[in-house]
Design a protein around this motif. Structure first.
Motif, mmCIF file in Angstrom:
data_model
loop_
_atom_site.group_PDB
_atom_site.id
_atom_site.type_symbol
_atom_site.label_atom_id
_atom_site.label_comp_id
_atom_site.label_asym_id
_atom_site.label_seq_id
_atom_site.Cartn_x
_atom_site.Cartn_y
_atom_site.Cartn_z
ATOM 1 N N THR A 43 17.492 5.967 -5.129
ATOM 2 C CA THR A 43 16.372 4.928 -5.118
ATOM 3 C C THR A 43 15.026 5.762 -4.783
ATOM 4 O O THR A 43 15.412 7.346 -4.398
ATOM 5 C CB THR A 43 16.813 4.114 -3.667
ATOM 6 O OG1 THR A 43 16.705 4.709 -3.022
ATOM 7 C CG2 THR A 43 17.219 2.756 -4.357
ATOM 8 N N PRO A 44 14.161 5.625 -5.305
ATOM 9 C CA PRO A 44 12.756 6.030 -5.552
ATOM 10 C C PRO A 44 12.336 6.320 -3.928
ATOM 11 O O PRO A 44 12.596 5.157 -2.647
ATOM 12 C CB PRO A 44 12.224 5.205 -5.985
ATOM 13 C CG PRO A 44 12.038 3.770 -7.099
ATOM 14 C CD PRO A 44 13.819 4.016 -6.251
ATOM 15 N N MET A 45 11.151 6.571 -3.476
ATOM 16 C CA MET A 45 10.873 7.498 -2.594
ATOM 17 C C MET A 45 8.978 7.396 -2.600
ATOM 18 O O MET A 45 8.511 7.624 -4.014
ATOM 19 C CB MET A 45 10.894 8.770 -2.027
ATOM 20 C CG MET A 45 10.077 8.932 -0.440
ATOM 21 S SD MET A 45 11.260 8.450 0.334
ATOM 22 C CE MET A 45 12.237 9.591 0.924
ATOM 23 N N VAL A 46 8.881 6.633 -2.047
ATOM 24 C CA VAL A 46 7.065 6.063 -1.984
ATOM 25 C C VAL A 46 6.403 6.751 -0.555
ATOM 26 O O VAL A 46 6.188 6.281 0.250
ATOM 27 C CB VAL A 46 6.877 4.747 -2.091
ATOM 28 C CG1 VAL A 46 6.959 3.939 -1.393
ATOM 29 C CG2 VAL A 46 4.852 4.618 -2.914
ATOM 30 N N LEU A 47 4.947 7.098 -0.835
ATOM 31 C CA LEU A 47 3.965 7.330 0.719
ATOM 32 C C LEU A 47 3.295 5.608 1.007
ATOM 33 O O LEU A 47 3.512 5.030 -0.035
ATOM 34 C CB LEU A 47 2.993 7.991 0.302
ATOM 35 C CG LEU A 47 2.360 8.412 1.121
ATOM 36 C CD1 LEU A 47 2.915 8.979 1.809
ATOM 37 C CD2 LEU A 47 0.999 9.385 0.622
ATOM 38 N N TYR A 60 6.592 7.879 4.573
ATOM 39 C CA TYR A 60 7.174 7.744 3.211
ATOM 40 C C TYR A 60 8.374 6.298 3.511
ATOM 41 O O TYR A 60 8.702 6.074 4.612
ATOM 42 C CB TYR A 60 7.897 8.332 2.766
ATOM 43 C CG TYR A 60 7.058 9.657 1.970
ATOM 44 C CD1 TYR A 60 6.879 9.730 0.985
ATOM 45 C CD2 TYR A 60 6.872 10.621 3.255
ATOM 46 C CE1 TYR A 60 6.050 10.617 0.449
ATOM 47 C CE2 TYR A 60 5.535 11.828 2.518
ATOM 48 C CZ TYR A 60 5.303 12.108 1.924
ATOM 49 O OH TYR A 60 4.957 12.988 0.876
ATOM 50 N N ALA A 61 8.315 5.638 2.329
ATOM 51 C CA ALA A 61 9.057 4.710 2.560
ATOM 52 C C ALA A 61 10.815 4.560 2.104
ATOM 53 O O ALA A 61 10.089 5.577 0.536
ATOM 54 C CB ALA A 61 8.965 2.925 2.053
ATOM 55 N N LYS A 62 11.790 4.921 1.792
ATOM 56 C CA LYS A 62 12.977 4.950 0.799
ATOM 57 C C LYS A 62 12.987 3.490 0.066
ATOM 58 O O LYS A 62 13.820 2.785 1.333
ATOM 59 C CB LYS A 62 14.224 5.618 1.577
ATOM 60 C CG LYS A 62 15.201 5.884 0.834
ATOM 61 C CD LYS A 62 15.236 7.106 -0.037
ATOM 62 C CE LYS A 62 16.708 6.728 -0.209
ATOM 63 N NZ LYS A 62 16.620 7.659 -2.031
ATOM 64 N N LEU A 63 12.763 3.334 -0.684
ATOM 65 C CA LEU A 63 13.424 1.829 -1.830
ATOM 66 C C LEU A 63 14.348 1.305 -1.603
ATOM 67 O O LEU A 63 14.827 1.400 -3.164
ATOM 68 C CB LEU A 63 12.521 2.133 -2.455
ATOM 69 C CG LEU A 63 10.749 1.647 -2.272
ATOM 70 C CD1 LEU A 63 10.342 2.451 -3.538
ATOM 71 C CD2 LEU A 63 10.320 1.130 -1.543
ATOM 72 N N THR A 326 11.996 -4.070 6.893
ATOM 73 C CA THR A 326 11.581 -2.979 7.235
ATOM 74 C C THR A 326 10.345 -3.305 7.345
ATOM 75 O O THR A 326 9.373 -2.569 7.477
ATOM 76 C CB THR A 326 11.044 -3.151 5.244
ATOM 77 O OG1 THR A 326 12.460 -3.554 4.597
ATOM 78 C CG2 THR A 326 10.155 -2.320 4.699
ATOM 79 N N ALA A 327 9.077 -4.220 7.643
ATOM 80 C CA ALA A 327 8.127 -4.537 8.784
ATOM 81 C C ALA A 327 8.711 -3.817 9.399
ATOM 82 O O ALA A 327 8.191 -3.311 10.259
ATOM 83 C CB ALA A 327 8.214 -5.982 8.444
ATOM 84 N N ALA A 350 13.084 0.890 3.966
ATOM 85 C CA ALA A 350 12.990 -0.390 2.594
ATOM 86 C C ALA A 350 13.937 -0.409 2.746
ATOM 87 O O ALA A 350 14.385 -1.249 0.970
ATOM 88 C CB ALA A 350 11.934 0.039 2.104
ATOM 89 N N CYS A 351 14.673 -1.824 3.149
ATOM 90 C CA CYS A 351 15.605 -2.022 3.011
ATOM 91 C C CYS A 351 15.957 -3.519 2.121
ATOM 92 O O CYS A 351 16.697 -3.602 0.869
ATOM 93 C CB CYS A 351 16.752 -3.122 4.651
ATOM 94 S SG CYS A 351 18.226 -3.172 4.011
#
Ligand code: PMP
Length: 378
Positions: A43-47, A60-63, A326-327, A350-351
């Motif tokens: 899965t993607p990782m995003v700042l 970062y969030a692991k999506l 996630t929040a 980020a589940c």
């Protein structure tokens, strides 16, 4: 004319540069997959730019919401099925049955994977489960059994109901086999996060991780990932359990005692009835939690109100539409970052997406003003 020529040269150079940028992005495309099974994980990782700017750290969030059935539970459901296959308990294409008691994302992941691999799914859930989750399970063709909400010590509670239905199928011997997925106790849960989610996070951030933040439902995600990161990075990484109100993990991790209020062992977490955040928080120790508890450093408690405001904040400021757990993780991440040296790197799970939480959590979050500030949340 010279001016016009100059402009057209600039335009040509700009379009060549754009074409180069686009084509270099296209070379990152993954090759075609052979089915939904192969889409799970990686899965993607995003700042998260707004949280990073506010704290001076990189958050970062692991999506995990990018998995095909929309949550981290795809990994778990697939590993439970694969483990049962290697034990000869399920055979692909035979319409064997996977039973589970769940009111959450696991049912949706199990139903999806069963469809992809030629199995049937049988999901027991409490009859107060949100209408969108029920509708989704029915769309996916799961056999849905609704039972009265009850304590885990009650034989008719939904997890026990699933176990019983599985036992009955296997005893009656209709030609189909059945397994009880048992996400809380089945170690195929934490092990897949140890084998895949943890290493992915490590690689995506080049091993530079100062803190990892996740909630705890079964304990599979926080346990498996924390265990992997601690083994790789030792005490240079802090592993933090973000716990919603009403859950016992906060006191268990910080003070070694599970029960901080009225509930007795085995009861359902109050928030599943009264509160807004879903999927995380519990007042009992499951095997998946126990297997990795020693790798979790500390816990931060987050209220429903903070989570609701954070969800709206991230949606409006970073364009990320997230679910309630996630929040909770994002609120905890900001609090952790505020205590860490500037420039530290934090990663949260980020589940799932906000679309799973429209009728309850997002009904509240949508009412929050667009100009909410982070200092009013944490
Ligand atoms: N977030 C959501 C939305 C979930 O459904 C779950 C699982 N119940 C979690 C977080 C927690 O994951 P785990 O079961 O791995 O602790």
């Amino acid at each position: 004319r010279t001016a016009i020529t100059g402009v057209s040269v600039i335009v040509s150079v700009a379009s060549l540069f754009y074409a180069y940028k686009t084509s270099s992005r296209l070379t990152d495309l993954a090759p075609p997959k052979n089915g939904v099974e192969e889409l799970i994980g990686n899965t993607p990782m995003v700042l998260l730019p707004s949280l990073s700017k506010f704290t001076g750290c990189k958050i970062y969030a692991k999506l995990e919401l990018a998995n095909p059935a929309g949550s981290a539970k795809d990994r778990v459901a697939l590993n439970i099925v694969r483990t049962a296959e290697t034990q000869g308990l399920l055979t692909r294409g035979h319409r064997d049955v996977v039973f589970e008691g769940t009111s959450g994302s696991t049912g949706i992941s199990i139903a999806t994977i069963c469809n992809a691999l030629g199995y049937q799914s049988h999901i027991s859930l409490p009859d107060d489960t949100s209408p969108e989750k029920l509708a989704l399970l029915e769309c996916l063709g799961a056999h849905v059994k609704k039972v009265k909400p009850a304590s885990i010590v009650d034989p008719d509670q939904y997890v026990n109901a699933a176990k019983k239905a599985c036992k009955l199928l296997n005893e009656e011997g209709h030609g189909n086999k059945g397994i009880f997925a048992d996400q809380f106790e089945n170690e195929a849960n934490w092990t897949i996060h140890y084998q895949n989610t943890g290493p992915e996070i490590y690689q995506q951030l080049g091993g530079r991780i100062n803190a990892f933040i996740a909630g705890c439902g079964t304990g599979g995600t926080i346990g498996g990932v924390s265990r992997y990161l601690k083994e790789r990075l030792g005490d240079s990484v802090h592993t933090i359990l973000a716990d919603p109100q009403g859950s016992g993990f906060y006191n268990r991790i910080n003070y070694g005692v599970m029960y901080d209020h009225v509930e007795k062992e085995g009861s359902r977490r109050r928030h599943q009835v009264d509160t807004i955040v879903e999927g995380i928080g519990l007042n009992r120790i499951t095997r998946n939690f126990k297997c990795c508890e020693e790798y979790i450093d500390s816990s931060i408690r987050v209220t429903d109100e903070q989570a609701i405001k954070m969800a709206k904040y991230l949606c409006v400021n970073d364009g990320l539409f997230i679910g309630s757990s996630t929040a909770v993780n994002a609120v905890a991440a900001v609090r952790v970052a505020q205590e860490m040296p500037a420039g530290s790197t934090l990663v949260l799970i980020a589940c799932d997406s906000g679309s799973r939480h429209l009728s309850k959590f997002w009904k509240e979050a949508s009412a929050v003003r667009n100009d909410i500030q982070l200092c009013d949340i944490v």
